[in-house]
Design an enzyme around this catalytic site. Structure first.
Site: not given
Ligand code: NVA
Length: 243
Positions: A42, A69, A72, A159, A199, A227
């Site tokens: 990540r 992502h 997710q 989101d 998410c 998830r």
């Molecule tokens: N767009 C958000 C997703 C978090 C699961 C981020 O990158 O922070």
């Protein structure tokens, strides 16, 4: 997930590794490949994940980057499939930032024969490479008006307006996204039994109203639970075939 599969997970941040002392990703990839059966990363830059994957000899899983992502989105798709018993032909509306979630969802949805409409303010469009992939496909639309996107939708996705790493832009984003909230009014336009996916973490009264969130909480927390399940599937798929 790894524990449930009977494996031995390790959490490493860059300070636990030589990466934190300037070792190249190329070398870290080759060292960790000698110790591990798989690695989820990540990070911010997608290019780092790709560099790692290029030099590693074990499966590398994108656990989130600024650009994509995928893990997710697999959980979202699993949730939609559980609720609707199909994916093909469903209408997905994404309201908000053309960010990592939107990028991955667009690619997945179009590959699976779903119809995808993104409503975002100017300047918050998805990646160019995603638009190149999507524009020209009759199943994809990019609009400014959230009402156009929500019309007859089977799935509404959103989101946060400020993703991780963008905290300094939060004030500007709050202004730029104002009006892009998913609220009770918007939900009157969708197909009956439209589901909502988020998410998490949710910022209620920013991208989603408290009322819409709570009336779709079951779907949203199924998504959170999935998830775990879908990531186990990813690990089994990648690591079992790798051995
Ligand atoms: N767009 C958000 C997703 C978090 C699961 C981020 O990158 O922070």
């Amino acid at each position: 997930g790894m524990y449930q599969l009977g494996g031995y997970p390790m959490y490493l941040n860059s300070n636990d590794m030589q990466l934190g002392r300037g070792e190249s990703i190329k070398d870290t990839a080759r060292v960790l490949s000698r110790y591990l059966d798989g690695l989820m990363i990540r990070t911010f830059e997608q290019s780092k994940v790709e560099e790692l994957a290029k030099y590693a000899t074990i499966p590398i899983i994108n656990g989130l980057t600024d650009e994509y992502h995928p893990c997710q989105i697999l959980a979202d798709l699993m949730t939609v499939k559980e609720r609707k018993n199909k994916l093909e032909g469903l209408k997905v509306a994404f309201i908000g930032d053309g960010n990592n979630i939107a990028n991955s969802f667009i690619v997945a949805a179009l590959k699976l024969g779903m119809k995808f409409t993104l409503a975002c303010p100017e300047g918050y469009e998805p990646l160019d490479e995603v638009l190149e992939f999507a524009l020209g496909n009759d199943d994809f639309r990019l609009v400014r008006d959230k009402r156009k996107a929500a019309q007859d939708a089977d799935v509404i996705v959103t989101d946060v307006w400020t993703s991780m790493g963008q905290e300094e832009e939060a004030k500007k984003r709050l202004l730029d996204f104002s009006g892009y909230i998913i609220d009770e009014n918007l939900m009157t336009l969708t197909n009956p039994n439209c589901i909502v996916q988020h998410c998490l973490p949710a910022h209620k009264v920013e991208e989603i109203s408290e009322g819409v969130f709570e009336s779709h909480a079951e779907e949203i927390f199924d998504e959170a639970e999935n998830r775990l399940h879908v990531q186990k599937a990813v690990m089994v798929k990648l690591m079992a075939s790798h051995k």
